[in-house]
Design an enzyme around this catalytic site. Structure first.
Site, PDB file in Angstrom:
ATOM      1  CG  PHE A 147      50.831  -5.084  68.787  1.00  0.00           C
ATOM      2  CD1 PHE A 147      50.755  -3.601  69.100  1.00  0.00           C
ATOM      3  CD2 PHE A 147      49.779  -5.666  68.259  1.00  0.00           C
ATOM      4  CE1 PHE A 147      49.685  -2.981  68.864  1.00  0.00           C
ATOM      5  CE2 PHE A 147      48.416  -4.959  68.115  1.00  0.00           C
ATOM      6  CZ  PHE A 147      48.715  -3.416  68.282  1.00  0.00           C
ATOM      7  CG  ASP A 234      47.713 -12.239  70.944  1.00  0.00           C
ATOM      8  OD1 ASP A 234      47.043 -12.825  69.929  1.00  0.00           O
ATOM      9  OD2 ASP A 234      47.922 -11.157  71.178  1.00  0.00           O
ATOM     10  CE  LYS A 263      45.502  -8.217  63.203  1.00  0.00           C
ATOM     11  NZ  LYS A 263      46.442  -8.191  64.529  1.00  0.00           N
TER      12      LYS A 263
HETATM   13  C1  LIG Z   1      46.312  -7.173  65.751  1.00  0.00           C
HETATM   14  C2  LIG Z   1      46.619  -7.908  66.872  1.00  0.00           C
HETATM   15  C3  LIG Z   1      45.891  -7.648  68.160  1.00  0.00           C
HETATM   16  C4  LIG Z   1      44.845  -6.823  68.332  1.00  0.00           C
HETATM   17  O1  LIG Z   1      43.735  -6.998  67.443  1.00  0.00           O
HETATM   18  P1  LIG Z   1      42.623  -5.775  67.075  1.00  0.00           P
HETATM   19  O2  LIG Z   1      41.768  -6.544  66.319  1.00  0.00           O
HETATM   20  O3  LIG Z   1      43.527  -4.841  66.412  1.00  0.00           O
HETATM   21  O4  LIG Z   1      42.171  -5.266  68.271  1.00  0.00           O
HETATM   22  C5  LIG Z   1      46.308  -8.361  69.251  1.00  0.00           C
HETATM   23  N1  LIG Z   1      47.339  -9.251  69.152  1.00  0.00           N
HETATM   24  C6  LIG Z   1      47.999  -9.559  68.181  1.00  0.00           C
HETATM   25  C7  LIG Z   1      49.159 -10.490  68.147  1.00  0.00           C
HETATM   26  C8  LIG Z   1      47.973  -8.808  66.854  1.00  0.00           C
HETATM   27  O5  LIG Z   1      48.346  -9.064  65.970  1.00  0.00           O
END
Ligand SMILES: *Cc1c(COP(=O)(O)O)cnc(C)c1O
Length: 416
Positions: A147, A234, A263
């Site tokens: 994700f 990520d 985040k």
């Molecule tokens: C939440 C998340 C994203 C996307 O972040 P947004 O601020 O919602 O665009 C990307 N990678 C990971 C691992 C995430 O948990």
């Protein structure tokens, strides 16, 4: 005249939301109004322990006093300039974030998806510039179950059908391998000589807090170095103390080429994301080749600088380790009593329900009645990620609620 009962404030808000806002989420029927630390209060005055913490954007708790002080101060001074001019907050933020990551430079954006997009663009350009790969031929290897956000390019390589289907045509240039399988990655690097990067979550959050086998990240690191491809971690959800270390990669002593952060970087106040990497990589970005109206705005940067300072002390990482160990110890007796498995790293856990007992959604609905807000993912999995300011009493309460919720569902009297 009829005497229909007045709908509750909760029912009114839900009706308005469902009527006028798109149905891209399926929220639990709770309407939140205020927050304080690990706790939130709804419009009826009911208090809940927030075990989602804004998907870990609220690691430092609701209304964190340090972050609020900085935010109020900056809010009154200057909030947005665009990058057409310098502002007096971005330099300090960039310095703090590069110190935290150990990288030379960072590039600020807003949402997590934008930071992922930035990393993808940088990797491709780096490949064309430094490796002489023919334009248009670069490959980026991604993982099954990933994700990384919601843009058209990112959903192009999602294998979650709901996130992916009917959004084509899809962006080419991505190859998917199984998560946690270093041999599969080695094989993919062999067959795709123009691989410029490997994009990996050190722990798959949305996937259900999936932790790869010990040694996997070290092998990914070695394979990327061997293939002259960038390892891009990520850490948007796994980073910034959630797992008990500043970055989830730290658990294996691994340093990726590119950190992707978001985040909690904005303290749960502002969307603030960034990539961090060394200048050999970042130098492919030149004026005009990438940007964002809001990226690097002084309001978000002031908050981000304070977030970095709070992470330098290690107190939140330590709290995640301690509360996480407590959580794991309390989940262990629930195995076989409604839970088939759990995975935990720091104050972050994925719980797999016995599917004969019910769905993750059903457990989350039961947990509401026990004062806990949590979120299901992928059918029979729920995720627990309270703010890192949760106390040991809060964790006890959470464990009691999970136990009681499972007992409700199994009809047995399980207790911890
Ligand atoms: C939440 C998340 C994203 C996307 O972040 P947004 O601020 O919602 O665009 C990307 N990678 C990971 C691992 C995430 O948990």
């Amino acid at each position: 005249m009829t005497n229909a009962p007045t709908p509750s404030r909760t029912d009114q808000v839900i009706a308005a939301t469902e009527r006028w806002a798109a149905h891209n989420y399926h929220p639990l029927p709770v309407v939140l109004a205020t927050g304080d630390g690990a706790w939130v209060t709804d419009v009826e005055g009911r208090r809940f322990l927030d075990c989602l913490a804004g998907y870990s954007a609220v690691n430092f708790g609701h209304g964190n006093p340090r972050l609020l002080r900085v935010a109020h101060e900056q809010f009154d001074r200057l909030t947005l300039t665009s990058r057409a001019f310098y502002n007096d907050q971005l330099g300090d933020f960039a310095q703090a974030l590069t110190a935290l990551t150990g990288k030379d430079m960072c590039l600020p954006m807003n949402s997590g998806a934008e930071a992922v997009e930035t990393a993808l663009k940088v990797a491709r350009k780096w490949g064309y510039r430094t490796r002489g790969i023919p334009e248009g031929a670069a490959t980026i290897i991604v993982m099954e179950g990933n994700f990384h956000g919601r843009t058209t390019t990112i959903v192009s390589f999602s294998d979650d059908k709901v996130a992916h289907d009917e959004y084509g045509p899809y962006t080419p240039g991505f190859v998917t391998v199984p998560y946690g399988d270093a041999d599969a990655l080695a094989a993919a690097l062999q067959t795709n000589e123009f691989t410029v990067a490997v994009l990996v979550e050190p722990i798959q959050g949305e996937g259900g807090v999936v932790i790869p086998p010990e040694g996997y990240l070290r092998r990914v690191r070695k394979l990327c170095s061997g293939a002259n491809a960038l390892m891009m971690a990520d850490e948007i959800q796994s980073g910034l103390a959630r797992t008990g270390e500043t970055f989830a990669c730290d658990h294996e002593g691994v340093v990726p080429d590119v950190y992707i952060l978001g985040k909690a970087l904005g303290g749960g106040i502002m969307p603030l994301s960034a990539i961090a990497c060394d200048h050999e990589i970042m130098d492919v970005i030149t004026p005009g080749s990438h940007g964002s109206t809001f990226g690097g705005n002084p309001f978000a940067c002031a908050i981000g600088t304070e977030v970095c300072a709070m992470l330098e002390t290690g107190e939140f990482q330590a709290a995640a380790r301690e509360r996480g160990a407590q959580l794991a110890a309390g989940l262990e007796p629930l195995l076989g009593a409604g839970l088939t498995a759990y995975r935990q790293r720091g104050l972050w856990a994925g719980l797999d329900l016995d599917p004969t007992v019910g769905t993750g959604r059903e457990l989350c609905e039961r947990l509401v009645a026990h004062g806990i807000l949590a979120k299901d993912t992928h059918g029979s999995t729920i995720r627990l990620a309270p703010p890192l300011v949760a106390t040991s009493e809060d964790i006890e309460l959470l464990l009691g609620a999970v136990s009681a919720g499972l007992a409700d569902m199994t009809g047995s009297g399980v207790s911890v």
